[in-house]
Design a protein around this motif. Structure first.
Motif, PDB file in Angstrom:
ATOM      1  N   LEU A  29      -7.437 -30.420 -41.151  1.00 47.89           N
ATOM      2  CA  LEU A  29      -7.041 -29.964 -41.735  1.00 47.89           C
ATOM      3  C   LEU A  29      -5.903 -29.091 -40.508  1.00 47.89           C
ATOM      4  N   ALA A  30      -6.033 -29.514 -40.293  1.00 52.35           N
ATOM      5  CA  ALA A  30      -4.419 -28.623 -39.149  1.00 52.35           C
ATOM      6  C   ALA A  30      -3.496 -29.722 -39.927  1.00 52.35           C
ATOM      7  N   TRP A  31      -3.383 -31.107 -39.735  1.00 54.62           N
ATOM      8  CA  TRP A  31      -2.038 -32.112 -40.885  1.00 54.62           C
ATOM      9  C   TRP A  31      -1.828 -31.939 -42.148  1.00 54.62           C
ATOM     10  N   ALA A  32      -3.535 -31.023 -42.632  1.00 59.18           N
ATOM     11  CA  ALA A  32      -3.317 -31.077 -44.243  1.00 59.18           C
ATOM     12  C   ALA A  32      -2.964 -30.008 -45.388  1.00 59.18           C
TER      13      ALA A  32
ATOM     14  N   VAL B 140       4.380 -23.469 -23.534  1.00 53.07           N
ATOM     15  CA  VAL B 140       3.629 -22.598 -24.159  1.00 53.07           C
ATOM     16  C   VAL B 140       1.870 -23.192 -24.837  1.00 53.07           C
ATOM     17  N   ALA B 141       2.391 -24.620 -25.717  1.00 50.72           N
ATOM     18  CA  ALA B 141       1.312 -25.298 -26.376  1.00 50.72           C
ATOM     19  C   ALA B 141      -0.288 -25.933 -25.614  1.00 50.72           C
ATOM     20  N   ALA B 142       0.583 -26.555 -23.827  1.00 50.33           N
ATOM     21  CA  ALA B 142       0.014 -26.709 -23.386  1.00 50.33           C
ATOM     22  C   ALA B 142      -1.438 -25.561 -22.859  1.00 50.33           C
ATOM     23  N   LEU B 143      -0.345 -24.136 -22.565  1.00 47.37           N
ATOM     24  CA  LEU B 143      -1.213 -23.445 -21.790  1.00 47.37           C
ATOM     25  C   LEU B 143      -1.772 -22.893 -23.106  1.00 47.37           C
ATOM     26  N   ALA B 144      -2.365 -23.148 -24.166  1.00 48.06           N
ATOM     27  CA  ALA B 144      -2.874 -22.725 -25.595  1.00 48.06           C
ATOM     28  C   ALA B 144      -3.578 -23.387 -25.625  1.00 48.06           C
ATOM     29  N   GLY B 145      -4.091 -25.321 -25.505  1.00 51.10           N
ATOM     30  CA  GLY B 145      -4.640 -26.279 -25.842  1.00 51.10           C
ATOM     31  C   GLY B 145      -5.436 -26.186 -25.134  1.00 51.10           C
TER      32      GLY B 145
ATOM     33  N   GLY C 129       6.455 -29.423 -40.164  1.00 47.23           N
ATOM     34  CA  GLY C 129       6.718 -28.052 -40.138  1.00 47.23           C
ATOM     35  C   GLY C 129       6.388 -27.104 -38.928  1.00 47.23           C
ATOM     36  N   LEU C 130       7.304 -25.797 -38.060  1.00 46.85           N
ATOM     37  CA  LEU C 130       6.949 -25.745 -36.892  1.00 46.85           C
ATOM     38  C   LEU C 130       5.302 -25.132 -36.844  1.00 46.85           C
ATOM     39  N   ALA C 131       5.054 -24.404 -37.884  1.00 55.85           N
ATOM     40  CA  ALA C 131       3.093 -24.343 -38.114  1.00 55.85           C
ATOM     41  C   ALA C 131       2.016 -25.033 -37.901  1.00 55.85           C
ATOM     42  N   GLN C 132       2.497 -26.756 -39.036  1.00 55.86           N
ATOM     43  CA  GLN C 132       1.649 -27.747 -38.458  1.00 55.86           C
ATOM     44  C   GLN C 132       2.211 -28.230 -37.429  1.00 55.86           C
ATOM     45  N   LEU C 133       3.050 -28.688 -36.819  1.00 58.37           N
ATOM     46  CA  LEU C 133       2.866 -28.781 -35.044  1.00 58.37           C
ATOM     47  C   LEU C 133       1.973 -28.231 -34.413  1.00 58.37           C
ATOM     48  N   ALA C 134       2.271 -26.630 -34.620  1.00 56.43           N
ATOM     49  CA  ALA C 134       1.460 -25.826 -33.910  1.00 56.43           C
ATOM     50  C   ALA C 134      -0.241 -25.985 -33.937  1.00 56.43           C
ATOM     51  N   ALA C 135      -0.225 -26.280 -35.733  1.00 53.95           N
ATOM     52  CA  ALA C 135      -1.627 -25.989 -35.829  1.00 53.95           C
ATOM     53  C   ALA C 135      -1.845 -27.775 -35.608  1.00 53.95           C
ATOM     54  N   VAL C 136      -2.056 -28.649 -35.070  1.00 57.81           N
ATOM     55  CA  VAL C 136      -2.058 -30.030 -34.584  1.00 57.81           C
ATOM     56  C   VAL C 136      -2.392 -29.964 -32.738  1.00 57.81           C
ATOM     57  N   ALA C 137      -1.328 -28.936 -32.486  1.00 61.07           N
ATOM     58  CA  ALA C 137      -1.638 -28.374 -31.187  1.00 61.07           C
ATOM     59  C   ALA C 137      -2.609 -28.168 -30.878  1.00 61.07           C
ATOM     60  N   ALA C 138      -3.316 -26.783 -31.482  1.00 67.13           N
ATOM     61  CA  ALA C 138      -4.335 -25.715 -31.048  1.00 67.13           C
ATOM     62  C   ALA C 138      -5.712 -26.939 -31.615  1.00 67.13           C
ATOM     63  N   ALA C 139      -6.072 -27.558 -33.098  1.00 66.18           N
ATOM     64  CA  ALA C 139      -6.505 -28.656 -33.041  1.00 66.18           C
ATOM     65  C   ALA C 139      -6.986 -29.977 -32.540  1.00 66.18           C
TER      66      ALA C 139
ATOM     67  N   LEU D  24      -2.556 -32.884 -24.492  1.00 63.17           N
ATOM     68  CA  LEU D  24      -2.114 -33.340 -25.924  1.00 63.17           C
ATOM     69  C   LEU D  24      -1.636 -32.248 -26.556  1.00 63.17           C
ATOM     70  N   ALA D  25      -2.146 -30.676 -26.535  1.00 63.31           N
ATOM     71  CA  ALA D  25      -1.610 -30.224 -27.342  1.00 63.31           C
ATOM     72  C   ALA D  25       0.260 -30.358 -26.972  1.00 63.31           C
TER      73      ALA D  25
END
Length: 226
Positions: free
Chosen positions: A164-167, A115-120, A12-22, A100-101
């Motif tokens: 945690l980001a994955w699960a 957006v993910a790259a900037l946040a990462g 899901g989008l939330a999981q992708l965002a979590a993995v990018a942030a992690a 990586l993000a």
């Protein structure tokens, strides 16, 4: 608003965002561990990585990241060497965290990848600065045990946050927010402490130089009687 990316099956989008942030956050602490762990779980089939991250499960990348992971694992536990390692990686961890993000979203959506790259990159910079400040402050103490304890804490935190980001993304995000707040506090407090230590060292060096440069008073020559 950027178009939503085409999601990988089971993601899901939330999981992708979590993995990018992690991955961004982990890059500031343990870059090579994050790369190796992500690639290893994908190679083992435990997690179906998004297309943009599947490069990490390539055997060549796995071997290289594992080798650097071992080097970083050892270097991070040696007082003095850990701070040198952090200094050398200042220009590596932050862009790597951004890359990586961004790779999490791959080419599905350039806007979301940006957006993910900037946040990462921002998360990598924050965690790296906090880590470097903490280890530099620990190196002002002659005993090595605090360095090892801090290093082991990082060794545990990175795989735990990735899992945690994955699960459990809903659990990951509050913990990430807490980690960022703690990191900012550490940067401010320890930055002031290290600046004070540096000023003290400079004062001592200047005092030593002034003593060395002070000319010795010469005794006047003895007058001779005629």
């Amino acid at each position: 608003m950027p178009a939503l990316p085409e999601l990988t099956a089971g993601w899901g989008l939330a999981q992708l965002a979590a993995v990018a942030a992690a991955l961004g956050w982990a890059s500031g602490l343990r870059l090579y561990a994050g790369v190796f762990i992500t690639g290893a779980v994908g190679y083992a089939g435990w997690v179906e990585l998004p297309p943009g991250l599947q490069l990490l499960q390539n055997p060549v990348v796995l071997i290289a990241s594992f080798g650097m992971f071992v080097v970083e694992f050892v270097a991070d536990k040696i007082p003095g060497v850990d701070s040198l390692w952090d200094a050398l990686h200042t220009l590596i961890r932050i862009p790597a965290g951004a890359a990586l993000a961004g790779m999490v979203f791959g080419g599905d959506s350039a806007a979301w990848a940006l957006v993910a790259a900037l946040a990462g990159g921002a998360l990598a910079a924050t965690s790296h600065a906090a880590k470097a400040s903490t280890r530099a402050a620990a190196n002002t103490s002659p005993e090595p045990f605090s360095n090892i304890a801090l290093s082991l804490a990082g060794d545990v935190a990175v795989p735990a946050m990735l899992w945690l980001a994955w699960a459990h993304p809903a659990v990951f995000f509050p913990l990430l927010a807490l980690a960022v707040v703690v990191a900012v506090v550490l940067i401010v407090v320890l930055g002031r402490f290290l600046w004070g230590v540096l000023r003290g060292v400079r004062r001592r060096l200047r005092g030593r130089e002034s003593r060395l440069e002070t000319p010795r008073t010469e005794r006047p020559p003895c007058s001779t009687r005629s």
